[in-house]
Design a protein around this motif. Structure first.
Motif, PDB file in Angstrom:
ATOM      1  N   ASN A 322       0.841  -1.200   0.000  1.00 54.26           N
ATOM      2  CA  ASN A 322       0.000   0.000   0.000  1.00 54.26           C
ATOM      3  C   ASN A 322       0.877   1.250   0.000  1.00 54.26           C
ATOM      4  N   GLN A 323       1.930   1.218   0.803  1.00 50.52           N
ATOM      5  CA  GLN A 323       2.855   2.352   0.859  1.00 50.52           C
ATOM      6  C   GLN A 323       3.649   2.480  -0.443  1.00 50.52           C
ATOM      7  N   LEU A 324       4.131   1.360  -0.962  1.00 48.34           N
ATOM      8  CA  LEU A 324       5.008   1.405  -2.131  1.00 48.34           C
ATOM      9  C   LEU A 324       4.322   1.940  -3.378  1.00 48.34           C
ATOM     10  N   VAL A 325       3.063   1.531  -3.606  1.00 43.91           N
ATOM     11  CA  VAL A 325       2.393   2.041  -4.805  1.00 43.91           C
ATOM     12  C   VAL A 325       2.005   3.508  -4.638  1.00 43.91           C
ATOM     13  N   ASN A 326       1.937   3.965  -3.382  1.00 43.88           N
ATOM     14  CA  ASN A 326       1.738   5.394  -3.144  1.00 43.88           C
ATOM     15  C   ASN A 326       3.044   6.174  -3.266  1.00 43.88           C
ATOM     16  N   HIS A 327       4.164   5.464  -3.301  1.00 40.55           N
ATOM     17  CA  HIS A 327       5.484   6.105  -3.412  1.00 40.55           C
ATOM     18  C   HIS A 327       6.296   5.363  -4.476  1.00 40.55           C
ATOM     19  N   PRO A 328       5.916   5.501  -5.754  1.00 40.35           N
ATOM     20  CA  PRO A 328       6.607   4.766  -6.824  1.00 40.35           C
ATOM     21  C   PRO A 328       8.088   5.108  -6.933  1.00 40.35           C
ATOM     22  N   GLU A 329       8.473   6.305  -6.473  1.00 39.16           N
ATOM     23  CA  GLU A 329       9.888   6.670  -6.515  1.00 39.16           C
ATOM     24  C   GLU A 329      10.717   5.767  -5.599  1.00 39.16           C
ATOM     25  N   VAL A 330      10.103   5.283  -4.513  1.00 39.35           N
ATOM     26  CA  VAL A 330      10.797   4.368  -3.604  1.00 39.35           C
ATOM     27  C   VAL A 330      11.009   3.022  -4.293  1.00 39.35           C
ATOM     28  N   MET A 331       9.985   2.517  -4.980  1.00 34.18           N
ATOM     29  CA  MET A 331      10.132   1.246  -5.694  1.00 34.18           C
ATOM     30  C   MET A 331      11.186   1.352  -6.794  1.00 34.18           C
ATOM     31  N   GLU A 332      11.208   2.481  -7.477  1.00 31.41           N
ATOM     32  CA  GLU A 332      12.173   2.652  -8.554  1.00 31.41           C
ATOM     33  C   GLU A 332      13.606   2.671  -8.017  1.00 31.41           C
ATOM     34  N   LYS A 333      13.800   3.328  -6.890  1.00 31.73           N
ATOM     35  CA  LYS A 333      15.123   3.369  -6.274  1.00 31.73           C
ATOM     36  C   LYS A 333      15.541   1.976  -5.803  1.00 31.73           C
ATOM     37  N   CYS A 334      14.572   1.233  -5.273  1.00 30.44           N
ATOM     38  CA  CYS A 334      14.827  -0.160  -4.875  1.00 30.44           C
ATOM     39  C   CYS A 334      15.238  -0.995  -6.077  1.00 30.44           C
ATOM     40  N   LYS A 335      14.486  -0.855  -7.148  1.00 32.10           N
ATOM     41  CA  LYS A 335      14.721  -1.668  -8.347  1.00 32.10           C
ATOM     42  C   LYS A 335      16.144  -1.452  -8.881  1.00 32.10           C
ATOM     43  N   LYS A 336      16.595  -0.211  -8.887  1.00 25.66           N
ATOM     44  CA  LYS A 336      17.953   0.077  -9.374  1.00 25.66           C
ATOM     45  C   LYS A 336      19.002  -0.619  -8.515  1.00 25.66           C
ATOM     46  N   GLU A 337      18.798  -0.592  -7.187  1.00 25.59           N
ATOM     47  CA  GLU A 337      19.743  -1.260  -6.292  1.00 25.59           C
ATOM     48  C   GLU A 337      19.734  -2.765  -6.530  1.00 25.59           C
ATOM     49  N   LEU A 338      18.540  -3.346  -6.690  1.00 24.90           N
ATOM     50  CA  LEU A 338      18.426  -4.795  -6.845  1.00 24.90           C
ATOM     51  C   LEU A 338      18.961  -5.265  -8.188  1.00 24.90           C
ATOM     52  N   MET A 339      18.751  -4.481  -9.220  1.00 24.19           N
ATOM     53  CA  MET A 339      19.297  -4.842 -10.533  1.00 24.19           C
ATOM     54  C   MET A 339      20.820  -4.869 -10.483  1.00 24.19           C
ATOM     55  N   ARG A 340      21.412  -3.939  -9.756  1.00 21.16           N
ATOM     56  CA  ARG A 340      22.868  -3.915  -9.613  1.00 21.16           C
ATOM     57  C   ARG A 340      23.368  -5.163  -8.867  1.00 21.16           C
ATOM     58  N   LEU A 341      22.643  -5.554  -7.812  1.00 22.48           N
ATOM     59  CA  LEU A 341      23.077  -6.689  -6.988  1.00 22.48           C
ATOM     60  C   LEU A 341      22.906  -8.033  -7.688  1.00 22.48           C
ATOM     61  N   THR A 342      21.934  -8.140  -8.594  1.00 21.28           N
ATOM     62  CA  THR A 342      21.595  -9.440  -9.203  1.00 21.28           C
ATOM     63  C   THR A 342      22.001  -9.524 -10.673  1.00 21.28           C
ATOM     64  N   GLU A 343      22.986  -8.715 -11.056  1.00 21.81           N
ATOM     65  CA  GLU A 343      23.472  -8.698 -12.456  1.00 21.81           C
ATOM     66  C   GLU A 343      22.312  -8.505 -13.425  1.00 21.81           C
ATOM     67  N   ASN A 344      21.604  -7.377 -13.225  1.00 19.44           N
ATOM     68  CA  ASN A 344      20.465  -7.005 -14.079  1.00 19.44           C
ATOM     69  C   ASN A 344      19.338  -8.028 -14.045  1.00 19.44           C
ATOM     70  N   GLY A 345      19.117  -8.616 -12.870  1.00 18.82           N
ATOM     71  CA  GLY A 345      17.991  -9.531 -12.704  1.00 18.82           C
ATOM     72  C   GLY A 345      18.229 -10.909 -13.264  1.00 18.82           C
ATOM     73  N   SER A 346      19.481 -11.288 -13.477  1.00 14.34           N
ATOM     74  CA  SER A 346      19.779 -12.608 -14.049  1.00 14.34           C
ATOM     75  C   SER A 346      19.657 -13.720 -13.012  1.00 14.34           C
ATOM     76  N   ARG A 347      19.513 -13.357 -11.752  1.00 14.82           N
ATOM     77  CA  ARG A 347      19.323 -14.339 -10.680  1.00 14.82           C
ATOM     78  C   ARG A 347      18.387 -13.737  -9.646  1.00 14.82           C
ATOM     79  N   PRO A 348      17.753 -14.577  -8.820  1.00 12.93           N
ATOM     80  CA  PRO A 348      16.881 -14.020  -7.778  1.00 12.93           C
ATOM     81  C   PRO A 348      17.686 -13.361  -6.667  1.00 12.93           C
ATOM     82  N   LEU A 349      17.059 -12.443  -5.989  1.00 15.59           N
ATOM     83  CA  LEU A 349      17.653 -11.851  -4.785  1.00 15.59           C
ATOM     84  C   LEU A 349      17.704 -12.911  -3.705  1.00 15.59           C
TER      85      LEU A 349
END
Length: 499
Positions: A322-349
């Motif tokens: 509920n909070q995240l969809v009200n703050h899409p900028e937070v999800m986007e910032k998360c996504k950038k961090e996670l893509m970096r950690l998982t080699e662009n999503g090539s593996r699960p977190l």
């Protein structure tokens, strides 16, 4: 005339005794004999429009430690982290016993984990922590269970996609996913198409009675509830018994097979909690010992673990999205961090990524701070006179860390009403002051499971999907502000688009 004099004298004695008792406690609103502060509590909960807001008012008025009298029993509330740490961690052995809501004690008969005290609680907690550790909780085995369950749910989402988009009812999704993880851990069975509806019906029953567990329902003696509120009493008892019977059904069936010789327990490598418990029962029987390990106790232990492990985690996840969809900028910032950690999503977190996912850790902490499921935390019994933040606390009092009020304490969390994960990056010490699983000896035994679920589910869903609200944005307000527990907006539907 004599009767009036006697009544006046009696009342004066009660008032003086109340005053002398109150002097031995932290400050609070002036209490009356017999009824204490109940009349004021009702008024301030109504005036402030909720339990947590009422406690926040008392904190601002009387300080971070204050006393409220529920009838003749004083209740000491702590609303800051340092004092909670001092009382329940450094001096935790003094506060191991819970002051139980009468209706909970009535149902549990001092069995299980949540509503038990003394030797039963201590032994069941020790066994549960050991069993979980042996089953891989906090390690790769539990991670695989969670990811397998999430993969199964994501496969369902993808199969239902129309033009690449799937509309998901968030509450059902998380209820089923979390419920399946905990059920698999406890009794070795997950929820799928053939038993999903039965599970959802049970959840609907539980949610339909959420309004019954108010601060007053949890304070009234059982005989008063039976006499003056028989319908409420019957509904509370009914839902607790149905939940217990549902979650312990598999355990009872396996026990009967074990006793008849149709099933043999694997004591060396138990596959789930029930098998570990039956192995312990078998060992105790061989040793000829009088044991605390009975099937009635197991029924309550499973009920406590299932209810706490499923409902609180699922509700926190719903509140979080509920909070995240009200703050899409937070999800986007998360996504950038996670893509970096998982080699662009090539593996699960994975759990091993925690140390490097600083922003996701901050987001989860902020989600838990806002969700803060308990409006009123469980009380502990003070068996001996002590001092709390310079105030004397007499024996016979009950005491707790009011987590709901602590998590919105503006002295700790600046602009506490805002959803602002960066506060934990700007001041990493704040991470320790979010304590949704409680503190001290009675903290949640399933904390490691819940933390793993939160991290893997939130992180991997953000990594795999573009997520937004279907229709209008959900409310982030508590839907049951007058209850002992919080309830987020569970009507929300999300749009999932696979990346």
């Amino acid at each position: 005339m004599i009767i009036v004099l006697l009544l006046t004298t009696f009342l004066a004695v009660l008032i003086v005794r109340q005053y002398l008792k109150a002097k031995k406690l932290p400050p609070g609103p002036t209490s009356l004999p017999l009824i204490g502060n109940i009349h004021q509590l009702v008024y301030y909960i109504w005036r402030e429009r909720g339990v947590v807001r009422a406690f926040t008012y008392f904190r601002k008025t009387y300080g971070d430690v204050f006393t409220l009298w529920f009838g003749p029993i004083p209740h000491v509330s702590i609303c800051d982290y340092e004092t909670s740490q001092e009382v329940f961690v450094k001096n935790g052995n003094k506060y191991k016993d819970r002051f139980l809501p009468p209706v909970f004690a009535h149902v549990s008969d001092n069995l299980g984990l949540v509503s038990a005290n003394g030797e039963v609680w201590a032994e069941m907690r020790r066994f549960t922590l050991l069993a979980f550790r042996n089953m891989g909780v906090g390690r790769d085995l539990m991670e695989e269970r969670i990811l397998d369950e999430l993969d199964a749910r994501c496969a369902e989402i993808d199969a239902d996609a129309v033009n690449g988009k799937t509309i998901v009812h968030t509450s059902d999704f998380f209820d089923l996913t979390v419920g399946s993880v905990i059920n698999n851990t406890l009794v070795g069975k997950r929820f799928d198409a053939h038993n999903k509806q039965e599970f959802l019906e049970l959840k609907a029953l539980m949610e339909s009675t959420a309004d019954l567990f108010s601060i007053f329902d949890l304070s009234l003696p059982v005989w008063i509830m039976k006499t003056f509120f028989p319908n409420r009493y019957s509904r509370i008892i009914e839902v607790q018994q149905k939940v217990l019977n549902f979650v312990s059904r598999e355990a009872m069936e396996r026990y009967n097979k074990w006793k008849s010789g149709e099933y043999t327990v694997n004591s060396e490598d138990p596959q789930d909690f029930v098998e570990a418990y039956l192995a312990k029962m078998e060992q105790e029987e061989k040793n000829g010992e009088s044991s605390l390990y009975t099937m009635e106790c197991l029924k309550h232990v499973i009920g406590d673990l299932w209810f706490a492990g499923q409902d609180t985690t699922s509700t926190t996840l719903v509140s979080g999205f509920n909070q995240l969809v009200n703050h899409p900028e937070v999800m986007e910032k998360c996504k950038k961090e996670l893509m970096r950690l998982t080699e662009n999503g090539s593996r699960p977190l994975r759990l091993k990524d925690r140390a490097e996912s600083q922003y996701l850790n901050a987001v989860i902490a902020e989600i838990q701070r806002h969700a803060s499921i308990l409006s009123v935390n469980f009380w502990r019994i003070n068996h001996e006179p002590t001092v709390v933040k310079g105030y004397p606390v007499d024996s016979g009092s009950v005491i707790t860390a009011q987590l709901g009020a602590l998590h919105v304490n503006n002295d700790i969390f600046k602009n506490a009403h805002e959803f602002y994960p960066d506060r934990f990056i700007e001041n990493e010490k704040l991470l320790n002051q979010v304590i949704p699983f409680g503190i001290g000896k009675r903290s949640c035994v399933g904390e490691n499971i819940a933390r793993s679920e939160m991290y893997l589910m939130i992180g991997n869903l953000i990594l795999r999907y573009d997520i937004k609200a279907h229709g209008s944005l959900p409310s982030t307000d508590d839907k049951l502000p007058y209850s002992a527990g919080k309830l987020p907006d569970k009507t929300m539907k999300l749009e999932f688009v696979r990346l």
